[in-house]
Design a protein around this motif. Structure first.
Motif, PDB file in Angstrom:
ATOM      1  N   UNK A  97      17.723 -38.470  32.376  1.00  0.00           N
ATOM      2  CA  UNK A  97      17.317 -39.029  33.545  1.00  0.00           C
ATOM      3  C   UNK A  97      15.819 -38.632  33.439  1.00  0.00           C
ATOM      4  N   UNK A  98      15.022 -39.513  33.773  1.00  0.00           N
ATOM      5  CA  UNK A  98      13.374 -39.059  34.153  1.00  0.00           C
ATOM      6  C   UNK A  98      12.713 -39.507  35.009  1.00  0.00           C
ATOM      7  N   UNK A  99      11.846 -38.856  35.713  1.00  0.00           N
ATOM      8  CA  UNK A  99      11.425 -39.292  37.047  1.00  0.00           C
ATOM      9  C   UNK A  99       9.908 -38.915  36.917  1.00  0.00           C
ATOM     10  N   UNK A 100       9.018 -39.559  37.565  1.00  0.00           N
ATOM     11  CA  UNK A 100       7.410 -39.221  37.895  1.00  0.00           C
ATOM     12  C   UNK A 100       7.353 -39.006  39.283  1.00  0.00           C
ATOM     13  N   UNK A 101       6.725 -37.587  39.691  1.00  0.00           N
ATOM     14  CA  UNK A 101       6.567 -37.474  41.149  1.00  0.00           C
ATOM     15  C   UNK A 101       5.389 -37.158  41.378  1.00  0.00           C
ATOM     16  N   UNK A 102       4.519 -37.836  42.394  1.00  0.00           N
ATOM     17  CA  UNK A 102       3.390 -37.673  42.627  1.00  0.00           C
ATOM     18  C   UNK A 102       3.198 -36.356  43.484  1.00  0.00           C
TER      19      UNK A 102
END
Length: 377
Positions: A205-210
Motif C-alpha cells: 500500500x502506498x500513500x502521499x501525505x502533505x
C-alpha cells in the motif's frame, strides 16, 4: 485533586509533552525525562486527525500546529495505476480541521515550547536509573544524577518502554506484525492537498501525505522478514523495486527518491499490555501500553487523548490511585478498539486471513471508524 502534585513523565515524545503541558497548566510540578539529547531527529511526518487536533486546542497549541503543518479534509483513494476510485470527506471533532499533516520535528518543537512555557522542566539526555514505589510516592534517580520523590510517574516512553519492562519484565515485548513501513520526505506536489492512498495491490500500500506547504512524504507498507534491514547504500533502489507496480502520483513521487539516506524504514509492531496499565503510582500510556499498527493514523492521537484524559482524571479524583483507575476504565476500551481495527485493516489490505473477531471489526471500516473517533473520548 486541588493539591499540586509532583509528576515525572518518562519520555518527551508527543504524548509525554502533551501531558506535561496539560499538568503544568493546572499548577502541578512536572519533570520530563527524555533520553534523546534533542527533539529534532524524530523521523518524517505525522497525521493529526481531528480528535488529536481537539487535544491540541485544549492545551493551547492548535494554531501553532496548523501553522507548521498542512490541514486537509478529503482522503483520495486510487488504484495502483493512479486512477481515482473515491474522494472521501473526513469528519471533524468540533471546529478542529479534519486532519493536519505536520513534520515530526516541527510538532516536537511546538509541544516542547508549550511544556516549558507552562512551567514543566524538560531534562534531555537522561532516563530513569532506579525507582522505588511505596504506595505513597515514588523515589526516582535519573541517569544524570537528579533525584526526586514524585506522587506519580508516567511512562510515555514508547513501544520499547523501559518502564514497561520494569513493571512486567518481558511479558509484553513488542509483537512484530510481519510488515514494515517505508517513508521518505519530498517536496509537496501541488495536487497533493490531502492524503492520496493507492491500494488494491496485495503486496503493498502506498500513500502521499502533505505535512506542510512545502513538504509531503511518500509512505509504503510491505510484508518483510523480521530481520530485514534496507541496504544503506541502495535503500532508495529497494523502495523503487517494491513500488514498481504503482503508477500515477505515487510513481511521480517515487521518481524523485534518489537519496538512500532519506529513506526511513521501521518495522510495524504492536504492544498489548493485558494487565493493568498502572501499578501503584506508576502508569504506562501511549505506545508503552497499547501500540498499534498505523492503519487508522491514530497512534499519536491515542497518546494525546491518554494525556488529556489523565490530566482530567487527576482533576476529578480524590487521590492518585483513584484517578488512575478511572483513567484506565475510560481509555482501555477505546485504545484496544483502535488497535484491533488497525490490525484487522492491515490483514485485509494484504490478503492475510482474519479472525472472526476481526471480521466483526471490519464491518465498521475506515469511514465508520473516522466517525466513531470524532466522538468524545
Amino acid at each position: 485533586m486541588t493539591t499540586p502534585l509532583r509528576v515525572l513523565v518518562h519520555g518527551g515524545g508527543i504524548g509525554g509533552l502533551t501531558l506535561a503541558t496539560a499538568l503544568a497548566k493546572r499548577g502541578h510540578h512536572v519533570d520530563v525525562a527524555e533520553l534523546r539529547e534533542q527533539l529534532e531527529a524524530l523521523g518524517v511526518g505525522i497525521i493529526q486527525p481531528s480528535n488529536a487536533l481537539h487535544v491540541m486546542r485544549e492545551i493551547g497549541v492548535l494554531d501553532d500546529c496548523l501553522a507548521a503543518g498542512f490541514a486537509w479534509e478529503v482522503l483520495t483513494i486510487c488504484d495502483p495505476a493512479g486512477a481515482t476510485l473515491a474522494s472521501i470527506p473526513q469528519p471533524r471533532m468540533g471546529d478542529a480541521p479534519a486532519n493536519n499533516g505536520i513534520p515530526r520535528p516541527a510538532l516536537a518543537r511546538v509541544l516542547a515550547d508549550a511544556a516549558v512555557e507552562a512551567g514543566a522542566t524538560v531534562r534531555f539526555g537522561t532516563s530513569i536509573a532506579s525507582l522505588t514505589e511505596d504506595g505513597a510516592g515514588v523515589d526516582v534517580t535519573l541517569t544524570d544524577g537528579h533525584t526526586g520523590r514524585y506522587d506519580l510517574v508516567v511512562g510515555f516512553d514508547g513501544i520499547g518502554s523501559p518502564l514497561r519492562k520494569h513493571l512486567y519484565g518481558d511479558r509484553y515485548a513488542p509483537e512484530y506484525t510481519g510488515f514494515a513501513n517505508w517513508r521518505v520526505t519530498l517536496p509537496r506536489s501541488p495536487e497533493v492537498r490531502g492524503v492520496v492512498m493507492s491500494t488494491g495491490n496485495l503486496e503493498a500500500k502506498a500513500l502521499l501525505t502533505p505535512i506542510s506547504e512545502e513538504l509531503m512524504y511518500l509512505g509504503a507498507v510491505f510484508a518483510e522478514a523480521e530481520d530485514f534491514r534496507p541496504d544503506p547504500e541502495r535503500a532508495h533502489e529497494q523502495l523503487h523495486e517494491r513500488l514498481a507496480g504503482f503508477g500515477g502520483p505515487v510513481a511521480e513521487a517515487l521518481a524523485r527518491v534518489t537519496d538512500p539516506a532519506a529513506v526511513v524504514h521501521s518495522r510495524i509492531s504492536q504492544v498489548t499490555v493485558e494487565e493493568p496499565w498502572h501499578v501503584g503510582r506508576i502508569v504506562l500510556a501511549g505506545d508503552a501500553a497499547h501500540a498499534s499498527t498505523p492503519h487508522l493514523a491514530q497512534g499519536a492521537a491515542m497518546a494525546v487523548e491518554d494525556a488529556l484524559v489523565l490530566a482530567r482524571s487527576l482533576d476529578a479524583a480524590e487521590d492518585v490511585p483513584a484517578a488512575l483507575t478511572a483513567w484506565e476504565e475510560r481509555r482501555r476500551p477505546r485504545a484496544m478498539w483502535v488497535q484491533g481495527l488497525s490490525r484487522a485493516i492491515l490483514k485485509q489490505e494484504t490478503g492475510t486471513p482474519t479472525t472472526p473477531e476481526e471480521d466483526e471489526l471490519l464491518k465498521v471500516g475506515i469511514p465508520g471508524a473516522a466517525h466513531v473517533l470524532v466522538q468524545p473520548y
